[in-house]
Write an enzyme that holds these catalytic residues in place. Structure first.
Site, PDB file in Angstrom:
ATOM      1  N   CYS A 181     -45.946  20.925  44.349  1.00 46.25           N
ATOM      2  CA  CYS A 181     -45.781  20.888  45.804  1.00 46.25           C
ATOM      3  C   CYS A 181     -45.782  22.283  46.409  1.00 46.25           C
ATOM      4  CB  CYS A 181     -44.473  20.192  46.184  1.00 46.25           C
ATOM      5  SG  CYS A 181     -44.364  18.479  45.635  1.00 46.25           S
ATOM      6  N   ASN A 230     -40.201  21.019  49.903  1.00 49.23           N
ATOM      7  CA  ASN A 230     -41.276  20.211  49.336  1.00 49.23           C
ATOM      8  C   ASN A 230     -41.034  18.732  49.687  1.00 49.23           C
ATOM      9  OD1 ASN A 230     -39.022  19.905  47.559  1.00 49.23           O
ATOM     10  ND2 ASN A 230     -40.416  19.155  46.003  1.00 49.23           N
ATOM     11  N   CYS A 261     -40.116  15.959  48.261  1.00 51.07           N
ATOM     12  CA  CYS A 261     -38.914  15.218  47.822  1.00 51.07           C
ATOM     13  C   CYS A 261     -37.610  15.928  48.156  1.00 51.07           C
ATOM     14  CB  CYS A 261     -39.000  14.946  46.335  1.00 51.07           C
ATOM     15  SG  CYS A 261     -40.245  13.704  45.924  1.00 51.07           S
ATOM     16  N   GLU A 319     -36.091  18.648  46.980  1.00 49.76           N
ATOM     17  CA  GLU A 319     -35.229  19.353  46.031  1.00 49.76           C
ATOM     18  C   GLU A 319     -35.454  20.857  46.019  1.00 49.76           C
ATOM     19  OE1 GLU A 319     -38.934  18.479  43.590  1.00 49.76           O
ATOM     20  OE2 GLU A 319     -37.703  17.429  45.069  1.00 49.76           O
ATOM     21  N   THR A 347     -43.068   9.677  37.058  1.00 51.57           N
ATOM     22  CA  THR A 347     -43.944   9.194  35.991  1.00 51.57           C
ATOM     23  C   THR A 347     -43.797   9.982  34.695  1.00 51.57           C
ATOM     24  OG1 THR A 347     -45.769  10.537  36.855  1.00 51.57           O
ATOM     25  CG2 THR A 347     -45.642   8.251  37.589  1.00 51.57           C
TER      26      THR A 347
END
Length: 491
Positions: A91, A296, A298, A300, A468
């Site tokens: 990201c 980014n 998500c 974090e 994933t």
């Protein structure tokens, strides 16, 4: 499946079907049939950044470390060592200025230039975060065309559609984060935008909250919505005015009303998130040379303009001996974990040198600061294997020990790497260790080593939601720092 053999280990248990499916779908390339093949490809690619005489040694070291549980994030495992021109960086943050094209008065790319840069980044496999707060509000004056501005939310619509259109490298679904400051005049529209079905489906959204807002909320005070762009005639007639600091006040609301709107939207739609901007910037090791306004996708990793997430989680359950007390007392291998972290630092540092960069600005930003993000996955599962409750003091104490071990091993390894390869170019010891930064809270011996030798990477830790890669390489371990939230779910 029966587990009546008390000595059964992860190594001799068959892989779960979901793990095999995701491995095939996301990570195996032509001629590869197993995770071991992926590990060999990635290890060889990352070792190529080393001196030619050392490559074989580091390839073996990186391969052993991946087998031990220190893997790369999705982009690394998917694209490293392949012929496709895809980034190994998960990201980025894309700056957006207050003009249509070219650059604005502060050098930020115009809206459609930012859109072009973001599209190129997503096409190469990277997710993108943006701070849209520079864009002038709806109803602001646009002198060049004698018109009224449509506001940032209208342009977020365009970015959302672009993400839907651009196919990401390696069949990755595009990911975006949109941020707007809590004092932007269009913040109410931003907060409630997702109440319209189908709007901004390709975005997570967060509001940037300064300390001043929280103080106004606590004291139940008014809150001014401001921007430096001059309001149009209609807004001026409605009472908009210019403050002594030069900013224009478009509207005054109560902090409580605005906060309640955030809370209702978060309750109904799980968004927006909240970014405490002042704390982010105070905690930042590079507060002396950058300002952060976005994260980014998500959330974090807060990042400056063109900053990147170079991530690599470590699979915590691999470091638990005698899981669930089978064959002995369950224990965590802190020494082995620290060694894995140290090697992971070098591997992720090499990613910055071997990756394909979608934009020259991203390459320059990474080269100047060499941000990386060592993290972990499977915290929930590891605690369970250690016979510790996630919600108990003992579980929290173990999580703290694991996090502290990771922190100290990573910073120590980066100091050693600086002695070998040099510190990141923007390093200044006094600013880096200034009161309030994350680095200022390191143990004294590590701070002394940083002052003496410098450090290779400005930032070293990032605990991401490992989707994933946890499925494909960690035997479907619990995600990142979270416990297992559901034993059965549809994917």
């Amino acid at each position: 499946m029966k587990r009546d053999q008390g000595t059964m280990t992860h190594a001799n248990m068959p892989p779960q079907p979901i793990s095999e499916d995701v491995l095939r779908e996301k990570y195996l390339k032509a001629g590869e049939t197993s995770a071991q093949d992926v590990y060999r490809r990635v290890a060889q690619a990352l070792a190529s950044a080393e001196a030619p005489a050392e490559r074989e040694r580091y390839e073996a070291l990186f391969l052993d470390n991946m087998r031990a549980g220190a893997i790369g994030a999705g982009r690394i495992m998917s694209a490293a060592g392949t012929s496709i021109q895809a980034t190994l960086i998960n990201c980025f943050v894309q700056p957006v200025g207050d003009c249509i094209q070219g650059v604005d008065d502060d050098g930020y790319p115009g809206i459609y230039e930012a859109l072009r840069e973001a599209a190129e980044t997503m096409r190469r496999g990277g997710g993108v975060g943006y701070d849209f707060s520079r864009i002038r509000p709806r109803g602001a004056d646009v002198k060049g065309t004698a018109s009224m501005a449509s506001g940032p939310c209208s342009y977020i619509n365009v970015f959302d559609q672009s993400c839907s259109t651009v196919e990401s490298a390696g069949a990755r679904r595009g990911a975006q984060m949109g941020v707007l400051r809590m004092d932007h005049p269009d913040v109410f529209e931003f907060i409630t935008a997702k109440r319209t079905p189908g709007r901004w489906n390709n975005f997570n959204v967060s509001v940037g909250v300064p300390d001043a807002f929280m103080q106004a909320l606590e004291a139940d005070l008014p809150w001014e919505l401001v921007h430096r762009a001059r309001p149009g005639a209609v807004l001026l007639a409605q009472g908009a005015f210019q403050r002594d600091d030069g900013l224009w006040v478009y509207q005054t609301v109560t902090a409580r009303e605005l906060w309640d709107t955030v809370m209702k939207s978060a309750y109904d739609f799980a968004e927006p998130g909240i970014l405490f901007l002042d704390h982010i910037n105070e905690d930042n090791n590079l507060s002396y040379c950058e300002d952060i306004a976005a994260t980014n996708p998500c959330g974090e990793q807060p990042l400056p303009p063109y900053g990147c997430c170079d991530l690599g989680p470590i699979i915590l359950p691999r470091f638990v001996s005698h899981p669930f007390g089978m064959g002995g007392e369950a224990a965590f291998d802190f020494d082995g974990f620290a060694r894995a972290v140290a090697t992971q630092v070098r591997a992720l540092d090499n990613v910055l040198d071997v990756t394909f960069w979608p934009l020259a600005q991203q390459r320059a930003e990474a080269a100047a600061k060499r941000r990386i993000g060592v993290g972990f996955t499977g915290m929930g599962n590891a605690l369970a294997m250690l016979c510790l409750r996630y919600d108990a003091p003992e579980g929290r104490a173990m999580a703290t020990r694991i996090g502290t071990c990771m922190r100290d091993a990573a910073y120590t390894a980066s100091v050693a790497l600086a002695q070998e390869k040099g510190s990141f170019p923007k390093f200044e010891a006094e600013g880096y260790l200034a009161k309030g930064t994350f680095a200022s809270r390191l143990p004294e011996d590590i701070k002394k080593a940083i002052r003496t030798h410098g450090i290779r990477n400005s930032h070293l830790l990032s605990i991401a939601p490992t989707g994933t890669v946890s499925l494909a390489f960690a035997d479907n371990a619990s995600n990142g720092i979270e416990p297992s939230f559901s034993w059965v779910y549809r994917r």
